[in-house]
Design a protein around this motif. Structure first.
Motif, PDB file in Angstrom:
ATOM      1  N   LEU A  25      90.167  42.635 -14.396  1.00  0.00           N
ATOM      2  CA  LEU A  25      89.007  43.324 -14.942  1.00  0.00           C
ATOM      3  C   LEU A  25      89.277  44.820 -14.838  1.00  0.00           C
ATOM      4  O   LEU A  25      89.663  45.298 -13.772  1.00  0.00           O
ATOM      5  N   TYR A  59      83.824  47.345 -19.743  1.00  0.00           N
ATOM      6  CA  TYR A  59      84.828  46.522 -19.075  1.00  0.00           C
ATOM      7  C   TYR A  59      85.582  45.612 -20.044  1.00  0.00           C
ATOM      8  O   TYR A  59      85.031  45.175 -21.055  1.00  0.00           O
ATOM      9  N   SER A  60      86.831  45.340 -19.700  1.00  0.00           N
ATOM     10  CA  SER A  60      87.625  44.278 -20.320  1.00  0.00           C
ATOM     11  C   SER A  60      88.037  43.316 -19.215  1.00  0.00           C
ATOM     12  O   SER A  60      88.330  43.739 -18.090  1.00  0.00           O
ATOM     13  N   LEU A  61      88.058  42.020 -19.544  1.00  0.00           N
ATOM     14  CA  LEU A  61      88.454  40.997 -18.575  1.00  0.00           C
ATOM     15  C   LEU A  61      89.518  40.129 -19.238  1.00  0.00           C
ATOM     16  O   LEU A  61      89.215  39.333 -20.132  1.00  0.00           O
ATOM     17  N   ARG A 112      90.935  37.723 -23.831  1.00  0.00           N
ATOM     18  CA  ARG A 112      90.166  38.840 -23.272  1.00  0.00           C
ATOM     19  C   ARG A 112      88.711  38.758 -23.709  1.00  0.00           C
ATOM     20  O   ARG A 112      88.411  38.463 -24.868  1.00  0.00           O
ATOM     21  N   THR A 113      87.830  39.031 -22.774  1.00  0.00           N
ATOM     22  CA  THR A 113      86.450  39.338 -23.110  1.00  0.00           C
ATOM     23  C   THR A 113      86.256  40.839 -22.954  1.00  0.00           C
ATOM     24  O   THR A 113      86.944  41.496 -22.174  1.00  0.00           O
ATOM     25  N   THR A 114      85.308  41.374 -23.721  1.00  0.00           N
ATOM     26  CA  THR A 114      85.095  42.822 -23.752  1.00  0.00           C
ATOM     27  C   THR A 114      83.600  43.102 -23.659  1.00  0.00           C
ATOM     28  O   THR A 114      82.810  42.495 -24.384  1.00  0.00           O
ATOM     29  N   ILE A 115      83.234  44.002 -22.778  1.00  0.00           N
ATOM     30  CA  ILE A 115      81.825  44.294 -22.496  1.00  0.00           C
ATOM     31  C   ILE A 115      81.428  45.617 -23.148  1.00  0.00           C
ATOM     32  O   ILE A 115      82.104  46.635 -22.986  1.00  0.00           O
ATOM     33  N   LEU A 159      78.611  40.894 -24.063  1.00  0.00           N
ATOM     34  CA  LEU A 159      79.944  40.632 -24.597  1.00  0.00           C
ATOM     35  C   LEU A 159      80.013  40.977 -26.078  1.00  0.00           C
ATOM     36  O   LEU A 159      79.107  40.639 -26.855  1.00  0.00           O
ATOM     37  N   SER A 202      82.219  36.837 -17.176  1.00  0.00           N
ATOM     38  CA  SER A 202      82.165  38.129 -17.858  1.00  0.00           C
ATOM     39  C   SER A 202      80.736  38.605 -18.066  1.00  0.00           C
ATOM     40  O   SER A 202      80.468  39.818 -18.042  1.00  0.00           O
ATOM     41  N   ARG A 203      79.810  37.683 -18.242  1.00  0.00           N
ATOM     42  CA  ARG A 203      78.422  38.075 -18.517  1.00  0.00           C
ATOM     43  C   ARG A 203      77.786  38.822 -17.341  1.00  0.00           C
ATOM     44  O   ARG A 203      76.782  39.520 -17.520  1.00  0.00           O
ATOM     45  N   HIS A 232      85.393  31.742 -17.927  1.00  0.00           N
ATOM     46  CA  HIS A 232      85.785  33.125 -18.217  1.00  0.00           C
ATOM     47  C   HIS A 232      84.611  33.871 -18.851  1.00  0.00           C
ATOM     48  O   HIS A 232      84.243  34.980 -18.435  1.00  0.00           O
TER      49      HIS A 232
END
Length: 303
Positions: free
Chosen positions: A251, A124-126, A275-278, A65, A59-60, A55
């Motif tokens: 995403l 972005y959010s994933l 969630r990851t967040t960019i 991140l 995301s990267r 994940h």
């Protein structure tokens, strides 16, 4: 690999298939994914087989991140600060029953944009589903670019150049969370444009229930304007929902959409979402850890 894109609405949202995002991807596929994300605003990937590390690695592709806030009394639940916990489970995997946790999380059921309350904001959010309720808990998305484009010209003229003050504590109060005016005042906020130029070349409304006031307007008038714009943007022609299954990843582009969670029985149904967040690369900042001080200013008995 051949990327397959199936639009959900004519101008917004797409299901993406034909690519294994749990594996390393070459530069060509990465570029196709970036184009799809920019074009459609929301991309849905089904049955991804992603674990925490995959994940984060996927995301990267989309940028830098953000890290979850540092809590000295509460280490990261997943052992990785890149993963933000937006489920309803505690560190032992049990359903949370503390009313403070439940009320705080219900703020996610208001229309919002992730991280608009920090100056660096997020692109972005994933969000990856590990465990979902049998019913409810869907996520709704609204197309803020098309909504802006369809606004009457007099409203476009009215909001041109306006700035909004975003605070996560304001939206939590709207959801019923017990927090004082002083704590909101001292809780950190961010000034954001109400109309945001998007890298696609289109403009978008930058809306969230985090908006406490509009600069140059009374709080009452500013709130009325925000409500009017959110009601406009949440008309059926701009909306769709995602019904989750374990393994799904969505995403979304926070600069081209707003979203809200659907209701579910959070006292009985398990929901494990990570969630990851960019960070928005267009915002110039040397802040390495934008989220860490967000939760330091409120009474710790409330968090």
């Amino acid at each position: 690999m051949t990327l397959t894109v199936e639009p959900i609405l004519p101008r917004f949202g797409a299901e993406i298939s034909g690519v294994d995002i749990s594996a390393p991807l070459d530069a060509t596929v990465q570029a196709e994914l970036l184009r799809a994300a920019s074009t459609w605003g929301v991309c849905v990937f089904r049955q991804t087989n992603l674990d925490n590390d995959a994940h984060i690695a996927f995301s990267r592709i989309f940028g830098q991140l953000e890290l979850a806030p540092i809590r000295p009394d509460k280490p990261p639940r997943f052992g990785r600060r890149e993963l933000i916990d937006v489920g309803n489970l505690d560190d032992e995997g049990n359903i949370k029953h503390d009313p403070r946790d439940l009320m705080f999380n219900r703020g996610n059921q208001l229309w919002h944009t992730d991280a608009s309350f920090v100056p660096t904001r997020s692109s972005y959010s994933l969000l990856l589903a590990h465990e979902v309720p049998a019913s409810g808990g869907e996520t709704w998305f609204a197309d803020t670019r098309s909504a802006y484009e369809d606004l009457p010209s007099n409203m476009k003229d009215r909001i041109d150049g306006l700035q909004a003050v975003h605070s996560i504590w304001w939206s939590r109060r709207l959801a019923g969370y017990n927090i004082s005016d002083d704590e909101i005042d001292n809780g950190g906020s961010a000034l954001q444009p109400l109309v945001l130029p998007h890298p696609s070349g289109r403009n978008a409304l930058y809306l969230a229930s985090h908006i406490r006031e509009i600069v140059g307007m009374s709080r009452e008038d500013g709130q009325a304007l925000v409500r009017e714009l959110i009601e406009w943007t949440s008309q059926p022609q701009y909306l769709f929902s995602v019904d989750w299954k374990a393994g799904d990843l969505v995403l979304w582009d926070n600069l081209a959409s707003m979203h809200r969670g659907g209701e579910y029985d959070d006292r009985r149904s398990r929901r494990d979402m990570r969630r990851t967040t960019i960070r928005d690369a267009s915002v110039i900042s040397d802040a390495k850890d934008a989220f860490s001080n967000v939760f330091d200013v409120v009474d710790k008995t409330k968090v």
